[in-house]
Scaffold this motif. Structure first.
Motif, mmCIF file in Angstrom:
data_model
loop_
_atom_site.group_PDB
_atom_site.id
_atom_site.type_symbol
_atom_site.label_atom_id
_atom_site.label_comp_id
_atom_site.label_asym_id
_atom_site.label_seq_id
_atom_site.Cartn_x
_atom_site.Cartn_y
_atom_site.Cartn_z
ATOM 1 N N THR A 10 55.231 -22.029 34.387
ATOM 2 C CA THR A 10 56.023 -22.184 33.184
ATOM 3 C C THR A 10 55.143 -22.745 32.082
ATOM 4 N N ASN A 14 58.381 -26.391 28.868
ATOM 5 C CA ASN A 14 59.534 -26.159 29.754
ATOM 6 C C ASN A 14 59.405 -26.810 31.120
ATOM 7 N N LEU A 18 62.387 -27.229 33.853
ATOM 8 C CA LEU A 18 62.342 -26.355 35.028
ATOM 9 C C LEU A 18 62.283 -27.170 36.305
ATOM 10 N N MET A 81 62.677 -19.412 32.341
ATOM 11 C CA MET A 81 61.693 -20.409 31.927
ATOM 12 C C MET A 81 60.281 -20.113 32.423
ATOM 13 N N ALA A 82 60.119 -19.047 33.184
ATOM 14 C CA ALA A 82 58.812 -18.711 33.760
ATOM 15 C C ALA A 82 57.938 -17.989 32.738
ATOM 16 N N THR A 83 56.629 -18.194 32.853
ATOM 17 C CA THR A 83 55.679 -17.466 32.017
ATOM 18 C C THR A 83 55.104 -16.253 32.748
#
Length: 97
Positions: A10, A14, A18, A81-83
């Motif tokens: 993330t 965030n 998270l 919320m993940a990249t």
């Protein structure tokens, strides 16, 4: 026994939010039938990466866990919320040598 290992990356902005979502999921999951162990851990080399380690009594217990509506909601929050796409591996294991 079934072992699940996974991770999610993330943004630094965030990460705390998270991590809280992950800890809520972990605490709820620990109460489910068949859950032996369930945890979320911040990677010591990348604090924007959260790893998961789970042990379940059986494939049926894990299937039931995945079927709980809160599990689907957790995955949706995680992905939002993940990249990068979260990673998950599932193994059949036995204790001892």
């Amino acid at each position: 026994m079934i072992v699940v290992w996974g991770s999610v990356e993330t943004s630094h902005e965030n990460r705390d939010a998270l991590l809280e979502v992950c800890l809520q999921h972990v605490r709820r999951s620990r109460m489910e039938p068949g859950c032996i162990e369930h945890g979320a851990y911040v990677d010591s080399e990348n604090d924007d990466r959260i790893a998961f380690f789970e042990r379940w009594e059986s494939a049926d217990a894990l299937k039931a866990h995945f079927a709980v509506p809160e599990s689907a909601a957790f995955v949706a929050q995680l992905r939002a919320m993940a990249t990068a796409e979260p990673v998950m591996s599932i193994y059949t294991a036995s204790e001892g040598m």
